[in-house]
Design an enzyme around this catalytic site. Structure first.
Site, PDB file in Angstrom:
ATOM      1  N   SER A   1       0.938  -1.312  -0.028  1.00  0.00           N
ATOM      2  CA  SER A   1      -0.082  -0.066  -0.051  1.00  0.00           C
ATOM      3  C   SER A   1       0.835   1.265   0.178  1.00  0.00           C
ATOM      4  CB  SER A   1      -0.818   0.126   1.099  1.00  0.00           C
ATOM      5  OG  SER A   1      -1.479   1.153   1.454  1.00  0.00           O
TER       6      SER A   1
ATOM      7  N   TYR B   1      -1.370  -0.548  10.290  1.00  0.00           N
ATOM      8  CA  TYR B   1      -1.343  -1.057   8.931  1.00  0.00           C
ATOM      9  C   TYR B   1      -0.378  -0.533   7.976  1.00  0.00           C
ATOM     10  CZ  TYR B   1      -3.602  -1.250   4.232  1.00  0.00           C
ATOM     11  OH  TYR B   1      -3.948  -1.503   3.200  1.00  0.00           O
TER      12      TYR B   1
END
Length: 270
Positions: free
Chosen positions: A161, A174
């Protein structure tokens, strides 16, 4: 037209294992590989979701009247992605069904709460790391060792990501997982290159999935100031756009690419 047909069959006789494949990027990727003639093995936590995903793929592929017709092959397994025994079981089941794994796509991740790092609990931290990092590491380790043992010149694609490439307020755990996954990608790429195994990652920005619904809504309602919401191209990405890059990195057309991280974010990290 002939080039189009060749593209359709670029994964014929390939076996692809995809984690967290019941929806979003995972499901779009499964569909792309099926369209390319691949044999696809899906994993996810919920059996009902996996069954729905398989039915969706069957319906969609038949609607498209693809040349491969009913030749596509999809199996699935329920897996708790961060639990070593479950991850190993899924790899073993895929191998038992197909006798090999040519491509592994690590898509599993979780982010159950948006919170600053200094307020992140031990429980939350462990859950995010277990699913998004430990599970993906174990899958890569198990699959790569099988590839080496059986002399398979395969590919591993990690879904990272843009959160792992920059400061990501409220998404710290995350983001840490995704940064670590990028590091694993680069290290394994170097370590496995001599065995003919390529390892790459994609780093999506804001993509229209259930996982990202809160941020997608914030972007489209023009509320919130998270840096992920700054998208120069002016729109949210679609899962199919990520799937297409994953398919490219897994194909022979990317035979000289390993250790790379392909950013898919509409210019938000430019």
């Amino acid at each position: 037209m002939e080039d189009s047909k060749l593209c359709t069959y670029e994964f014929r006789d390939k076996v692809i294992m995809i984690t967290a494949a019941s929806r979003g990027i995972g499901l779009a990727t499964a569909k792309r590989f099926c369209k390319g003639g691949g044999k696809v093995f899906l994993t996810s936590r919920k059996e009902d979701n996996l069954k729905s995903a398989v039915e969706y793929l069957k319906a969609e592929l038949e609607k498209e009247h693809l040349a491969l017709g009913k030749d596509y092959d999809v199996h699935y397994d329920v897996s708790h992605s961060g639990i070593p025994a479950d991850v190993k079981k899924s790899v073993e089941k895929c191998w038992e069904i197909y006798g090999k794994i040519d491509i592994l796509v690590n898509n599993a991740a979780t982010n159950p709460a948006m919170t600053p790092l200094h307020q992140t609990s031990d429980e939350l931290w462990e859950k995010v790391l277990s699913v998004g990092l430990t599970g993906n590491f174990i899958a890569s380790r198990e699959v790569s060792n099988l590839m080496i043992k059986h002399n398979i010149k395969g590919c591993i694609i990690n879904v990272a990501s843009t959160a792992g490439l920059r400061a990501s307020p409220m998404l710290g755990a995350y983001a840490a997982v995704k940064a670590a996954l990028i590091s694993i990608t680069k290290t394994m790429a170097v370590e496995l290159a001599g065995f003919g195994i390529r390892v790459n990652a994609v780093a999506p920005g804001l993509i229209r999935t259930k996982f990202s619904k809160v941020l997608v809504d914030m972007f489209e309602d023009k509320t919130g100031e998270n840096p992920l919401l700054n998208i120069p191209i002016g729109r949210v990405g679609e899962p199919e756009e990520v799937a297409e890059v994953i398919a490219f990195l897994s194909s022979e057309k990317a035979s000289y690419i390993t250790g790379s991280v392909i950013v898919i974010d509409g210019g938000s990290t430019a």
